[in-house]
Motif scaffolding. Structure first.
Motif, PDB file in Angstrom:
ATOM      1  N   ILE A 106      -2.675 -12.567   5.123  1.00  0.00           N
ATOM      2  CA  ILE A 106      -3.811 -13.176   5.836  1.00  0.00           C
ATOM      3  C   ILE A 106      -4.975 -12.611   4.173  1.00  0.00           C
ATOM      4  O   ILE A 106      -5.376 -11.592   4.199  1.00  0.00           O
ATOM      5  N   ALA A 107      -5.942 -13.298   3.730  1.00  0.00           N
ATOM      6  CA  ALA A 107      -6.717 -13.393   2.970  1.00  0.00           C
ATOM      7  C   ALA A 107      -7.418 -12.642   3.687  1.00  0.00           C
ATOM      8  O   ALA A 107      -8.483 -12.756   4.183  1.00  0.00           O
ATOM      9  N   ALA A 108      -8.532 -11.772   2.960  1.00  0.00           N
ATOM     10  CA  ALA A 108      -9.011 -10.745   2.847  1.00  0.00           C
ATOM     11  C   ALA A 108     -10.137 -10.036   1.620  1.00  0.00           C
ATOM     12  O   ALA A 108     -10.089 -10.544   0.405  1.00  0.00           O
ATOM     13  N   THR A 109     -11.450  -9.969   1.886  1.00  0.00           N
ATOM     14  CA  THR A 109     -12.195  -8.889   0.808  1.00  0.00           C
ATOM     15  C   THR A 109     -12.401  -7.573   1.055  1.00  0.00           C
ATOM     16  O   THR A 109     -12.477  -6.895   1.668  1.00  0.00           O
ATOM     17  N   LEU A 110     -12.122  -6.832  -0.162  1.00  0.00           N
ATOM     18  CA  LEU A 110     -11.607  -5.071   0.000  1.00  0.00           C
ATOM     19  C   LEU A 110     -13.505  -4.975  -0.469  1.00  0.00           C
ATOM     20  O   LEU A 110     -13.444  -5.711  -1.731  1.00  0.00           O
ATOM     21  N   PHE A 111     -14.078  -4.341   0.070  1.00  0.00           N
ATOM     22  CA  PHE A 111     -15.194  -3.344  -0.557  1.00  0.00           C
ATOM     23  C   PHE A 111     -14.972  -1.627  -0.518  1.00  0.00           C
ATOM     24  O   PHE A 111     -14.583  -1.298   0.450  1.00  0.00           O
ATOM     25  N   THR A 112     -14.380  -1.229  -1.775  1.00  0.00           N
ATOM     26  CA  THR A 112     -14.312   0.190  -2.467  1.00  0.00           C
ATOM     27  C   THR A 112     -15.640   0.630  -2.653  1.00  0.00           C
ATOM     28  O   THR A 112     -16.261   0.521  -3.762  1.00  0.00           O
ATOM     29  N   TYR A 113     -16.176   2.196  -1.890  1.00  0.00           N
ATOM     30  CA  TYR A 113     -17.048   2.979  -2.448  1.00  0.00           C
ATOM     31  C   TYR A 113     -16.680   4.153  -2.476  1.00  0.00           C
ATOM     32  O   TYR A 113     -15.924   4.775  -2.374  1.00  0.00           O
ATOM     33  N   GLU A 114     -17.130   4.324  -4.574  1.00  0.00           N
ATOM     34  CA  GLU A 114     -17.029   5.714  -4.352  1.00  0.00           C
ATOM     35  C   GLU A 114     -17.666   6.794  -3.343  1.00  0.00           C
ATOM     36  O   GLU A 114     -18.677   6.307  -3.676  1.00  0.00           O
ATOM     37  N   ALA A 115     -17.882   7.987  -3.184  1.00  0.00           N
ATOM     38  CA  ALA A 115     -18.947   8.465  -2.658  1.00  0.00           C
ATOM     39  C   ALA A 115     -18.191  10.413  -2.605  1.00  0.00           C
ATOM     40  O   ALA A 115     -17.123  10.178  -3.409  1.00  0.00           O
ATOM     41  N   ASP A 117     -19.090  12.975   0.301  1.00  0.00           N
ATOM     42  CA  ASP A 117     -19.456  13.826   1.662  1.00  0.00           C
ATOM     43  C   ASP A 117     -19.806  15.448   1.299  1.00  0.00           C
ATOM     44  O   ASP A 117     -19.664  15.904  -0.049  1.00  0.00           O
ATOM     45  N   PRO A 118     -19.682  16.008   2.498  1.00  0.00           N
ATOM     46  CA  PRO A 118     -19.912  17.578   2.191  1.00  0.00           C
ATOM     47  C   PRO A 118     -18.532  18.304   1.476  1.00  0.00           C
ATOM     48  O   PRO A 118     -19.029  19.275   0.894  1.00  0.00           O
ATOM     49  N   ASP A 119     -17.888  18.111   1.001  1.00  0.00           N
ATOM     50  CA  ASP A 119     -16.646  18.938   0.823  1.00  0.00           C
ATOM     51  C   ASP A 119     -16.297  17.518  -0.158  1.00  0.00           C
ATOM     52  O   ASP A 119     -15.469  18.402  -1.437  1.00  0.00           O
ATOM     53  N   GLY A 120     -16.949  17.278  -1.893  1.00  0.00           N
ATOM     54  CA  GLY A 120     -16.736  16.793  -2.779  1.00  0.00           C
ATOM     55  C   GLY A 120     -17.243  14.865  -2.762  1.00  0.00           C
ATOM     56  O   GLY A 120     -17.153  14.047  -1.560  1.00  0.00           O
ATOM     57  N   ASP A 121     -15.824  14.977  -3.707  1.00  0.00           N
ATOM     58  CA  ASP A 121     -15.264  13.391  -3.652  1.00  0.00           C
ATOM     59  C   ASP A 121     -15.002  12.572  -2.618  1.00  0.00           C
ATOM     60  O   ASP A 121     -13.635  13.023  -2.168  1.00  0.00           O
ATOM     61  N   THR A 122     -15.066  10.923  -2.372  1.00  0.00           N
ATOM     62  CA  THR A 122     -14.524  10.897  -1.453  1.00  0.00           C
ATOM     63  C   THR A 122     -14.357   9.427  -1.353  1.00  0.00           C
ATOM     64  O   THR A 122     -15.041   9.152  -2.595  1.00  0.00           O
ATOM     65  N   VAL A 123     -14.049   8.265  -0.855  1.00  0.00           N
ATOM     66  CA  VAL A 123     -13.129   7.010  -1.340  1.00  0.00           C
ATOM     67  C   VAL A 123     -13.791   6.232   0.737  1.00  0.00           C
ATOM     68  O   VAL A 123     -13.501   6.763   0.909  1.00  0.00           O
ATOM     69  N   PHE A 124     -15.010   5.293   0.566  1.00  0.00           N
ATOM     70  CA  PHE A 124     -14.938   4.606   2.463  1.00  0.00           C
ATOM     71  C   PHE A 124     -14.483   2.937   1.363  1.00  0.00           C
ATOM     72  O   PHE A 124     -15.074   2.550   0.475  1.00  0.00           O
ATOM     73  N   GLU A 125     -13.747   2.594   2.110  1.00  0.00           N
ATOM     74  CA  GLU A 125     -13.169   1.390   2.464  1.00  0.00           C
ATOM     75  C   GLU A 125     -13.970   0.722   3.176  1.00  0.00           C
ATOM     76  O   GLU A 125     -13.882   1.005   4.401  1.00  0.00           O
ATOM     77  N   PHE A 126     -14.299  -0.697   3.125  1.00  0.00           N
ATOM     78  CA  PHE A 126     -14.533  -2.019   4.178  1.00  0.00           C
ATOM     79  C   PHE A 126     -13.239  -3.281   4.268  1.00  0.00           C
ATOM     80  O   PHE A 126     -13.231  -3.254   2.091  1.00  0.00           O
ATOM     81  N   VAL A 127     -12.539  -3.292   4.678  1.00  0.00           N
ATOM     82  CA  VAL A 127     -12.008  -5.071   4.615  1.00  0.00           C
ATOM     83  C   VAL A 127     -12.346  -5.940   5.778  1.00  0.00           C
ATOM     84  O   VAL A 127     -12.455  -5.071   6.628  1.00  0.00           O
ATOM     85  N   ILE A 128     -12.744  -7.261   5.145  1.00  0.00           N
ATOM     86  CA  ILE A 128     -12.880  -8.016   6.018  1.00  0.00           C
ATOM     87  C   ILE A 128     -12.075  -8.999   5.962  1.00  0.00           C
ATOM     88  O   ILE A 128     -11.878  -9.541   4.847  1.00  0.00           O
ATOM     89  N   PHE A 129     -12.202  -9.772   6.698  1.00  0.00           N
ATOM     90  CA  PHE A 129     -11.328 -11.296   7.024  1.00  0.00           C
ATOM     91  C   PHE A 129     -11.296 -11.613   8.299  1.00  0.00           C
ATOM     92  O   PHE A 129     -11.750 -11.694   9.683  1.00  0.00           O
ATOM     93  N   PRO A 130     -10.968 -13.091   8.079  1.00  0.00           N
ATOM     94  CA  PRO A 130     -11.639 -13.998   9.141  1.00  0.00           C
ATOM     95  C   PRO A 130     -10.452 -13.503  10.445  1.00  0.00           C
ATOM     96  O   PRO A 130      -9.159 -13.515   9.981  1.00  0.00           O
ATOM     97  N   ALA A 131     -11.050 -13.946  11.839  1.00  0.00           N
ATOM     98  CA  ALA A 131      -9.792 -13.856  12.607  1.00  0.00           C
ATOM     99  C   ALA A 131      -9.767 -15.037  13.980  1.00  0.00           C
ATOM    100  O   ALA A 131      -9.815 -15.496  14.887  1.00  0.00           O
ATOM    101  N   GLY A 132     -10.341 -16.010  13.074  1.00  0.00           N
ATOM    102  CA  GLY A 132     -10.032 -16.814  14.394  1.00  0.00           C
ATOM    103  C   GLY A 132     -11.172 -17.343  15.206  1.00  0.00           C
ATOM    104  O   GLY A 132     -12.142 -15.797  15.353  1.00  0.00           O
ATOM    105  N   GLN A 133     -11.316 -18.689  15.448  1.00  0.00           N
ATOM    106  CA  GLN A 133     -12.702 -18.735  16.392  1.00  0.00           C
ATOM    107  C   GLN A 133     -14.056 -18.092  16.571  1.00  0.00           C
ATOM    108  O   GLN A 133     -14.740 -17.693  16.944  1.00  0.00           O
ATOM    109  N   GLY A 134     -14.479 -18.558  15.200  1.00  0.00           N
ATOM    110  CA  GLY A 134     -15.962 -17.739  14.585  1.00  0.00           C
ATOM    111  C   GLY A 134     -15.924 -16.136  14.495  1.00  0.00           C
ATOM    112  O   GLY A 134     -16.310 -15.906  14.152  1.00  0.00           O
ATOM    113  N   ARG A 135     -14.651 -15.631  14.700  1.00  0.00           N
ATOM    114  CA  ARG A 135     -14.860 -14.190  14.365  1.00  0.00           C
ATOM    115  C   ARG A 135     -14.768 -14.089  12.915  1.00  0.00           C
ATOM    116  O   ARG A 135     -13.518 -14.333  12.222  1.00  0.00           O
ATOM    117  N   VAL A 136     -14.660 -12.521  12.678  1.00  0.00           N
ATOM    118  CA  VAL A 136     -13.939 -11.994  11.823  1.00  0.00           C
ATOM    119  C   VAL A 136     -13.218 -10.077  11.976  1.00  0.00           C
ATOM    120  O   VAL A 136     -14.041  -9.577  13.117  1.00  0.00           O
TER     121      VAL A 136
END
Length: 165
Positions: A106-115, A117-136
């Protein structure tokens, strides 16, 4: 980072098979007229949220969400996720790195945030891909590199199980 590298995010089937048996449950989303499924290990705490599910590892060091909505509601899902980050004192260090990837073909777009948090360095990622019928589908994964390594087997199972239906 497990999702940052395209090769590691695409995961080969061998990794899934080699992970060994883990008790898990299959979740379809959205509840009405589902467009996708994901398997989440039984040892993880799973809760329903407005657009899908959120799951946390037994040590609560990894948070995974999978949500779906009409493409027109993607901005609303992103706003809610960014608000959650703020509430958890997760602060991005800058703009995300964006790349095109494939998740189980499934073709997708990955957004990676270096960040941080209260414990130190962390990573947060979003992945978005189409799910048919106009949905994601919007998936997110949050946790430090150390927490990701400690929960790699379960994260691999979750990511390898994502299927569009």
């Amino acid at each position: 980072m497990l999702l940052k590298n395209v090769d590691s995010f695409e995961f080969v089937i061998f990794a899934f098979v080699a992970a060994g048996p883990v008790e898990a449950r299959n979740y379809a989303f959205p509840e009405k007229n589902p467009t996708a499924t994901v398997v989440i290990p039984d040892s993880w705490d799973v809760d329903e949220i407005e657009f899908g599910y959120t799951a946390s590892s037994p040590d609560e060091d990894i948070i995974f969400t999978v949500e779906t909505a009409s493409a027109s509601r993607l901005d609303r899902m992103m706003e809610q996720n960014m608000q959650w980050l703020k509430e958890q004192d997760i602060v991005p260090k800058g703009k995300p790195k964006e790349q095109e990837i494939n998740i189980n073909v499934i073709a997708a777009t990955l957004f990676t945030y270096e960040a941080t948090d209260p414990d130190g360095d962390t990573v947060f990622e979003f992945v978005i891909f189409p799910a048919g019928q106009g949905r994601v589908v919007l998936m997110s994964l949050w946790g430090s590199d150390e927490a990701r390594a400690e929960n790699k087997k379960e994260i691999d199972i979750i990511i390898n199980s994502i299927k569009s239906i």
